[in-house]
Design a protein around this motif. Structure first.
Motif, PDB file in Angstrom:
ATOM      1  N   TYR A  21      33.092  21.001  -1.767  1.00  0.00           N
ATOM      2  CA  TYR A  21      33.125  20.332  -0.403  1.00  0.00           C
ATOM      3  C   TYR A  21      32.694  21.254   0.330  1.00  0.00           C
ATOM      4  CZ  TYR A  21      37.002  18.517   2.757  1.00  0.00           C
ATOM      5  OH  TYR A  21      37.647  18.619   3.769  1.00  0.00           O
ATOM      6  N   HIS A  22      32.685  22.767  -0.106  1.00  0.00           N
ATOM      7  CA  HIS A  22      32.136  23.743   1.351  1.00  0.00           C
ATOM      8  C   HIS A  22      31.080  22.886   1.827  1.00  0.00           C
ATOM      9  CE1 HIS A  22      30.242  27.287   2.541  1.00  0.00           C
ATOM     10  NE2 HIS A  22      31.252  27.202   3.568  1.00  0.00           N
ATOM     11  N   SER A  23      30.139  23.483   0.421  1.00  0.00           N
ATOM     12  CA  SER A  23      28.633  22.414   0.764  1.00  0.00           C
ATOM     13  C   SER A  23      28.455  21.119   1.534  1.00  0.00           C
ATOM     14  CB  SER A  23      27.607  22.329  -0.483  1.00  0.00           C
ATOM     15  OG  SER A  23      27.981  23.925  -1.110  1.00  0.00           O
ATOM     16  N   VAL A  24      29.145  20.014   1.406  1.00  0.00           N
ATOM     17  CA  VAL A  24      29.634  19.026   1.952  1.00  0.00           C
ATOM     18  C   VAL A  24      29.737  19.102   3.617  1.00  0.00           C
ATOM     19  CG1 VAL A  24      30.414  16.806   2.301  1.00  0.00           C
ATOM     20  CG2 VAL A  24      30.004  17.521   0.135  1.00  0.00           C
ATOM     21  N   GLN A  25      30.299  19.922   3.977  1.00  0.00           N
ATOM     22  CA  GLN A  25      31.120  20.339   5.339  1.00  0.00           C
ATOM     23  C   GLN A  25      29.872  20.429   5.756  1.00  0.00           C
ATOM     24  OE1 GLN A  25      33.756  18.514   4.938  1.00  0.00           O
ATOM     25  NE2 GLN A  25      34.147  19.534   7.052  1.00  0.00           N
ATOM     26  N   CYS A  26      28.809  21.873   5.476  1.00  0.00           N
ATOM     27  CA  CYS A  26      28.371  22.052   5.717  1.00  0.00           C
ATOM     28  C   CYS A  26      27.104  21.849   5.877  1.00  0.00           C
ATOM     29  CB  CYS A  26      27.279  23.375   4.451  1.00  0.00           C
ATOM     30  SG  CYS A  26      28.361  24.756   4.912  1.00  0.00           S
ATOM     31  N   PHE A  27      26.478  20.131   5.186  1.00  0.00           N
ATOM     32  CA  PHE A  27      25.816  19.132   5.302  1.00  0.00           C
ATOM     33  C   PHE A  27      26.234  18.390   6.878  1.00  0.00           C
ATOM     34  CE2 PHE A  27      24.424  19.987   0.977  1.00  0.00           C
ATOM     35  CZ  PHE A  27      23.128  19.853   0.840  1.00  0.00           C
ATOM     36  N   LYS A  28      27.512  17.950   6.803  1.00  0.00           N
ATOM     37  CA  LYS A  28      27.972  17.053   7.747  1.00  0.00           C
ATOM     38  C   LYS A  28      28.298  17.741   9.480  1.00  0.00           C
ATOM     39  CE  LYS A  28      32.076  15.166   5.043  1.00  0.00           C
ATOM     40  NZ  LYS A  28      33.052  14.568   4.903  1.00  0.00           N
ATOM     41  N   GLN A  29      28.297  19.560   9.171  1.00  0.00           N
ATOM     42  CA  GLN A  29      28.247  20.115  10.661  1.00  0.00           C
ATOM     43  C   GLN A  29      26.735  20.106  10.777  1.00  0.00           C
ATOM     44  OE1 GLN A  29      29.767  24.397   9.402  1.00  0.00           O
ATOM     45  NE2 GLN A  29      31.797  23.359   9.378  1.00  0.00           N
ATOM     46  N   TRP A  30      25.838  20.397  10.043  1.00  0.00           N
ATOM     47  CA  TRP A  30      24.514  20.502  10.309  1.00  0.00           C
ATOM     48  C   TRP A  30      23.684  18.398  10.582  1.00  0.00           C
ATOM     49  CZ3 TRP A  30      23.239  23.091   5.339  1.00  0.00           C
ATOM     50  CH2 TRP A  30      23.311  24.079   5.684  1.00  0.00           C
ATOM     51  N   GLN A  31      24.803  17.970  10.691  1.00  0.00           N
ATOM     52  CA  GLN A  31      24.342  16.218  10.875  1.00  0.00           C
ATOM     53  C   GLN A  31      23.351  15.320   9.802  1.00  0.00           C
ATOM     54  OE1 GLN A  31      24.176  15.939  15.180  1.00  0.00           O
ATOM     55  NE2 GLN A  31      26.083  15.462  15.196  1.00  0.00           N
ATOM     56  N   ILE A  32      23.703  16.078   8.626  1.00  0.00           N
ATOM     57  CA  ILE A  32      23.001  15.595   7.661  1.00  0.00           C
ATOM     58  C   ILE A  32      23.120  14.606   6.787  1.00  0.00           C
ATOM     59  CG2 ILE A  32      20.752  16.284   5.527  1.00  0.00           C
ATOM     60  CD1 ILE A  32      20.868  19.165   6.825  1.00  0.00           C
ATOM     61  N   TRP A  33      25.105  14.786   7.027  1.00  0.00           N
ATOM     62  CA  TRP A  33      25.261  14.329   5.714  1.00  0.00           C
ATOM     63  C   TRP A  33      25.485  12.784   5.869  1.00  0.00           C
ATOM     64  CZ3 TRP A  33      26.471  14.682   0.733  1.00  0.00           C
ATOM     65  CH2 TRP A  33      27.592  13.966   0.337  1.00  0.00           C
ATOM     66  N   PRO A  34      25.169  11.914   6.721  1.00  0.00           N
ATOM     67  CA  PRO A  34      25.176  10.729   6.903  1.00  0.00           C
ATOM     68  C   PRO A  34      23.735   9.890   6.682  1.00  0.00           C
ATOM     69  CG  PRO A  34      26.082  11.849   8.922  1.00  0.00           C
ATOM     70  CD  PRO A  34      25.766  12.312   8.074  1.00  0.00           C
TER      71      PRO A  34
END
Length: 402
Positions: free
Chosen positions: A66-79
């Motif tokens: 979950y923490h890694s996913v939150q990082c990807f979201k903050q960097w706007q990579i997750w989409p």
């Protein structure tokens, strides 16, 4: 005369860790409205940023806490990654030939423990994010020589090109050629196990449950990758691994079904099989005059807890913050003074995670009958102790327990 190219940062390795670090730095520059520092990426495999395929990536399952996913979201990579990722809502922990079990699930504040994505999809998302970034790519290339000077590093590539840089972040994997070139020590432990990996299709929906089953030959993990497909990591003795790699699909499925049971349904099909030896590796010293080692280049864990990539993400988050803050203050990002706090914090996290992973492997690989009884009792106790379950949930989600 050979032209020398000057950079602030050279990322040695264009795999998942190297691309994630580059993406984090691009994201931070945008968020802080800064100009991106001059970055070069050196990668021995050819990279086509317009193509989804990358020869370093395959279809193995990557557990994203979950923490890694939150990082990807903050960097706007997750989409760019989310369409190819599948959530983990629960982890079922059990041991073969015993009645012990426990279910790990997130607290009321979180929907998921994490996600599972194929390495290929994760790499494709990172490449798309970096496609238009002002980064210099040297691939296929390797570092042939490195000269460490007081205020910079001088690199000679295998095709003769010369690069000067203030800092190298080495993300070149567990066998790190740069670490070997600098003759830096590592602490290794061979678990005398081999991980056999493949994708498995089952007869019924996954319900987003991940399975961790401890067997007499080692841990067996099934990670949900879609509604009916799992990523398998099966830890075996070297002899048994060779037997399973040479077996027909029908023989492999039969042996796996016997070990795993029918808790997730009937195994109907498997994909291409691969394997790798299970060795724990830790660098006692993550820094060597303007060179920082990250992710698998500095630590490699047994896959029992699925935290190897996530530990690397925490390296990347911390390193990107140091680089961004130093560059924002217009300071030399390679000077040791900026990295002393990073090194202390990362060494502690790495040591704790390595010790926890090693404890799990040794505890559940021991066939001593009284210890097996204690494990059985322990799993029952875990199932009925909310505080302990919360601790293990935080561990699975990539949050550091204090």
């Amino acid at each position: 005369m050979q032209t020398e190219l000057n950079f602030d940062l050279v990322i040695n390795g264009g795999g998942l860790a190297g691309l994630a670090l580059a993406a984090a730095l691009v994201a931070l520059a945008k968020q802080h409205k800064q100009n991106l520092i001059k970055i070069a990426i050196i990668e021995p495999q050819p990279i086509d940023l317009a193509a989804d395929y990358h020869p370093s990536f395959d279809n193995r399952a990557i557990a994203l806490a979950y923490h890694s996913v939150q990082c990807f979201k903050q960097w706007q990579i997750w989409p760019l990654i989310e369409p190819y990722a599948h959530p983990i809502k629960q982890i079922e922990v059990s041991e073969q030939s015993t009645a012990g079990f426990s279910y790990i699930h997130p607290d009321n504040q979180h929907k998921f423990l994490g996600y599972v994505a194929e390495a290929q999809a994760l790499g494709a998302g990172l490449k798309k994010y970096l496609k238009d970034a002002d980064i210099s790519w040297f691939c296929p290339n390797k570092i042939a020589e490195i000269q460490q000077h007081t205020a910079h590093l001088e690199l000679t590539l295998d095709d003769g090109q010369k690069l000067n840089t203030k800092l190298i972040t080495s993300c070149d994997g567990a066998n790190s050629p740069l670490r070997q070139k600098l003759n830096l020590p590592v602490e290794q432990f061979d678990y005398q196990q081999v991980a056999v990996t493949t994708n498995v299709q089952l007869s019924r929906p996954s319900e987003s449950i991940a399975y961790e089953r401890f067997t007499q030959t080692g841990p067996l993990a099934m990670l949900p990758m879609s509604a009916d497909k799992y990523g398998l990591v099966w830890c075996l003795t070297a002899e048994k691994a060779q037997e399973m790699l040479a077996a027909s699909d029908a023989e492999f499925i039969s042996a796996l079904q016997q070990k795993f049971g029918f808790r997730a349904g009937k195994i109907e099909q498997i994909g291409k099989r691969a394997s790798y030896p299970l060795i724990s590796l830790v660098m006692p010293q993550l820094h060597h005059h303007r060179v920082i080692f990250l992710a698998n280049a500095s630590h490699t864990l047994h896959p029992v807890a699925g935290q190897g990539f996530n530990l690397g993400v925490r390296d990347i988050v911390a390193a990107a913050k140091v680089i961004q803050q130093a560059s924002q203050a217009q300071l030399d990002i390679g000077e040791y003074q900026h990295w002393s706090g990073y090194l202390a914090q990362r060494q502690q996290d790495i040591q704790q995670m390595t010790a926890a992973t090693d404890f799990l492997v040794r505890s559940f690989s021991n066939k001593y009958q009284p210890l097996q009884l204690m494990r059985n009792i322990g799993l029952f106790a875990l199932e009925n102790l909310p505080v302990a379950k919360r601790y293990f949930a935080n561990f699975a989600m990539g949050f550091r327990n204090s």
